[in-house]
Design a protein around this motif. Structure first.
Motif, PDB file in Angstrom:
ATOM      1  N   LEU A 236       0.808  -1.214   0.000  1.00  0.00           N
ATOM      2  CA  LEU A 236       0.000   0.000   0.000  1.00  0.00           C
ATOM      3  C   LEU A 236       0.850   1.278   0.000  1.00  0.00           C
ATOM      4  O   LEU A 236       0.504   2.269  -0.642  1.00  0.00           O
ATOM      5  N   PHE A 237       1.957   1.238   0.724  1.00  0.00           N
ATOM      6  CA  PHE A 237       2.771   2.445   0.906  1.00  0.00           C
ATOM      7  C   PHE A 237       3.866   2.610  -0.151  1.00  0.00           C
ATOM      8  O   PHE A 237       4.546   3.625  -0.170  1.00  0.00           O
ATOM      9  N   LYS A 238       4.013   1.610  -1.011  1.00  0.00           N
ATOM     10  CA  LYS A 238       5.092   1.647  -2.003  1.00  0.00           C
ATOM     11  C   LYS A 238       5.221   2.994  -2.741  1.00  0.00           C
ATOM     12  O   LYS A 238       6.324   3.523  -2.880  1.00  0.00           O
ATOM     13  N   PRO A 239       4.105   3.587  -3.205  1.00  0.00           N
ATOM     14  CA  PRO A 239       4.215   4.878  -3.909  1.00  0.00           C
ATOM     15  C   PRO A 239       4.654   6.034  -3.000  1.00  0.00           C
ATOM     16  O   PRO A 239       4.888   7.145  -3.487  1.00  0.00           O
ATOM     17  N   TYR A 240       4.746   5.778  -1.687  1.00  0.00           N
ATOM     18  CA  TYR A 240       5.063   6.848  -0.741  1.00  0.00           C
ATOM     19  C   TYR A 240       6.537   6.840  -0.323  1.00  0.00           C
ATOM     20  O   TYR A 240       6.908   7.503   0.639  1.00  0.00           O
ATOM     21  N   GLN A 241       7.356   6.095  -1.022  1.00  0.00           N
ATOM     22  CA  GLN A 241       8.777   6.102  -0.685  1.00  0.00           C
ATOM     23  C   GLN A 241       9.365   7.495  -0.956  1.00  0.00           C
ATOM     24  O   GLN A 241       9.120   8.094  -2.003  1.00  0.00           O
ATOM     25  N   VAL A 242      10.139   7.992  -0.005  1.00  0.00           N
ATOM     26  CA  VAL A 242      10.841   9.264  -0.224  1.00  0.00           C
ATOM     27  C   VAL A 242      12.205   8.943  -0.849  1.00  0.00           C
ATOM     28  O   VAL A 242      13.003   8.212  -0.267  1.00  0.00           O
ATOM     29  N   ASN A 243      12.437   9.445  -2.068  1.00  0.00           N
ATOM     30  CA  ASN A 243      13.721   9.248  -2.740  1.00  0.00           C
ATOM     31  C   ASN A 243      14.224  10.590  -3.256  1.00  0.00           C
ATOM     32  O   ASN A 243      13.588  11.621  -3.075  1.00  0.00           O
ATOM     33  N   ARG A 244      15.378  10.559  -3.899  1.00  0.00           N
ATOM     34  CA  ARG A 244      15.987  11.816  -4.356  1.00  0.00           C
ATOM     35  C   ARG A 244      15.099  12.543  -5.364  1.00  0.00           C
ATOM     36  O   ARG A 244      14.997  13.768  -5.336  1.00  0.00           O
ATOM     37  N   ALA A 245      14.453  11.784  -6.238  1.00  0.00           N
ATOM     38  CA  ALA A 245      13.585  12.397  -7.249  1.00  0.00           C
ATOM     39  C   ALA A 245      12.421  13.139  -6.590  1.00  0.00           C
ATOM     40  O   ALA A 245      12.037  14.231  -7.034  1.00  0.00           O
ATOM     41  N   LEU A 246      11.869  12.551  -5.528  1.00  0.00           N
ATOM     42  CA  LEU A 246      10.762  13.216  -4.824  1.00  0.00           C
ATOM     43  C   LEU A 246      11.257  14.506  -4.153  1.00  0.00           C
ATOM     44  O   LEU A 246      10.609  15.549  -4.235  1.00  0.00           O
ATOM     45  N   LEU A 247      12.426  14.424  -3.509  1.00  0.00           N
ATOM     46  CA  LEU A 247      12.989  15.610  -2.851  1.00  0.00           C
ATOM     47  C   LEU A 247      13.282  16.730  -3.854  1.00  0.00           C
ATOM     48  O   LEU A 247      13.227  17.911  -3.509  1.00  0.00           O
ATOM     49  N   ASP A 248      13.584  16.341  -5.085  1.00  0.00           N
ATOM     50  CA  ASP A 248      13.873  17.340  -6.127  1.00  0.00           C
ATOM     51  C   ASP A 248      12.675  18.251  -6.390  1.00  0.00           C
ATOM     52  O   ASP A 248      12.834  19.346  -6.934  1.00  0.00           O
ATOM     53  N   LEU A 249      11.480  17.811  -6.022  1.00  0.00           N
ATOM     54  CA  LEU A 249      10.269  18.612  -6.233  1.00  0.00           C
ATOM     55  C   LEU A 249      10.054  19.628  -5.111  1.00  0.00           C
ATOM     56  O   LEU A 249       9.222  20.519  -5.218  1.00  0.00           O
ATOM     57  N   ALA A 250      10.815  19.471  -4.028  1.00  0.00           N
ATOM     58  CA  ALA A 250      10.671  20.367  -2.878  1.00  0.00           C
ATOM     59  C   ALA A 250      11.473  21.651  -3.122  1.00  0.00           C
ATOM     60  O   ALA A 250      12.057  21.833  -4.197  1.00  0.00           O
ATOM     61  N   ALA A 251      11.496  22.530  -2.120  1.00  0.00           N
ATOM     62  CA  ALA A 251      12.284  23.760  -2.225  1.00  0.00           C
ATOM     63  C   ALA A 251      13.755  23.394  -2.404  1.00  0.00           C
ATOM     64  O   ALA A 251      14.201  22.319  -1.969  1.00  0.00           O
ATOM     65  N   THR A 252      14.522  24.287  -3.036  1.00  0.00           N
ATOM     66  CA  THR A 252      15.937  23.984  -3.305  1.00  0.00           C
ATOM     67  C   THR A 252      16.721  23.790  -2.005  1.00  0.00           C
ATOM     68  O   THR A 252      17.680  23.031  -1.964  1.00  0.00           O
ATOM     69  N   ASP A 253      16.284  24.464  -0.934  1.00  0.00           N
ATOM     70  CA  ASP A 253      17.017  24.336   0.342  1.00  0.00           C
ATOM     71  C   ASP A 253      16.295  23.388   1.305  1.00  0.00           C
ATOM     72  O   ASP A 253      16.412  23.515   2.521  1.00  0.00           O
ATOM     73  N   VAL A 254      15.557  22.415   0.756  1.00  0.00           N
ATOM     74  CA  VAL A 254      14.797  21.480   1.593  1.00  0.00           C
ATOM     75  C   VAL A 254      15.719  20.677   2.513  1.00  0.00           C
ATOM     76  O   VAL A 254      16.863  20.363   2.155  1.00  0.00           O
TER      77      VAL A 254
END
Length: 306
Positions: A236-254
């Motif tokens: 169920l949670f597989k799509p919710y993995q936090v990876n580098r690609a996901l972080l790339d969508l956040a603010a540049t200084d996340v």
């Protein structure tokens, strides 16, 4: 005078919480400079563990020793709590011998009941509802790296668990917006959501949650006591993995935070803790400093009795 307890972030004012974080940074600095500072000499913290722990035990025990006091570790085998002595009786007796009690437990009501009958401060070291001490460390980590979190956007990805509930309280106390991305049926506790009002948004898509976020946090998908659900949760949670690609969508200084222990390859990608945006190791260390600030704040210093 009745003791001050710390069962939730709501037990302090926003000003007190900011004070604790600033103090945690000061105490960290003192320790890094090798300065001896022992305001809690001869003070004893009792630590009751119904749930296993690495960071909570180490940080509280080391913290008390560094502040000049001592800590006593009590496992479920070491107390009558597990053998049917009423929690209230336990609290009355223990609080006559100790200067503070930290409890890591399942039911949050165990904490509330203990606190109601304790003459010394009671600290929530984790319950099924909340993990406020972890949030002190998280907020200290953000503050050290980026300054005030007020008005910023925070994303919580994954299970609406006790950590998520504490993030909801933090959103109110530290004045930030929180977006929670979780699968249907795994939302945080409705009671906490209701209190937070429009500070918290629930979304299904993690990409929507992290868009422009200044802080991204997650936790294991299966918490202690849910082991039989592991396989179901993994799918169920597989799509919710936090990876580098996901972080790339956040603010540049996340900044990325994880309260640990982490299951690499599950809630985070194998390499995420090595990403420069991850400050999970500083965050783990800050449990020590933030809790020392909390202990100093709650426990009457030894020299008051001199």
């Amino acid at each position: 005078m009745s003791a001050r307890h710390f069962l939730s972030l709501m037990d302090c004012t926003p000003q007190e919480l900011l004070g604790l974080i600033r103090r945690g940074i000061e105490l960290k600095n003192l320790r890094n400079r090798g300065v001896l500072f022992e305001p809690l000499k001869n003070r004893v913290l009792g630590m009751i563990f119904e749930k296993a722990s690495t960071r909570t035990r180490l940080s509280f025990e080391a913290g008390m020793i560094q502040l000049g006091g001592q800590a006593i570790f009590l496992s479920p085998r070491d107390t009558q709590l597990g053998r049917g002595e009423p929690i209230s009786d336990c609290a009355i007796v223990m609080s006559r011998m100790l200067d503070a009690v930290m409890i890591r437990t399942f039911a949050h009501s165990t904490l509330s009941e203990f606190a109601a009958h304790s003459r010394v401060p009671v600290i929530n070291g984790l319950s099924d509802d909340l993990h406020p001490c972890q949030l002190l460390a998280d907020m200290q980590t953000f503050f050290e790296q980026r300054g005030s979190i007020q008005g910023k956007t925070v994303a919580w990805i994954g299970d609406g668990n006790n950590m998520c509930n504490s993030y909801i309280e933090a959103a109110q106390q530290f004045d930030f917006q929180l977006r929670v991305a979780c699968p249907e049926g795994y939302e945080p506790n409705a009671k906490f959501l209701a209190q937070a009002g429009d500070r918290v948004t629930i979304v299904r898509d993690p990409r929507e949650a992290v868009a422009g976020a200044h802080l991204v946090s997650t936790d294991v998908w299966t918490s202690m006591g849910q082991e039989e659900e592991t396989a179901k949760r993994l799918a169920l949670f597989k799509p919710y993995q936090v990876n580098r690609a996901l972080l790339d969508l956040a603010a540049t200084d996340v900044l990325f935070l994880h309260c640990l222990p982490a299951h690499r390859g599950e809630e985070i990608s194998e390499d995420l803790l090595d990403d420069p945006r991850s400050v999970a190791w500083d965050q783990a260390e800050n449990r020590l400093h933030a809790q020392k600030a909390l202990l100093e704040f709650l426990v009457e210093p030894a020299y008051h009795h001199a």
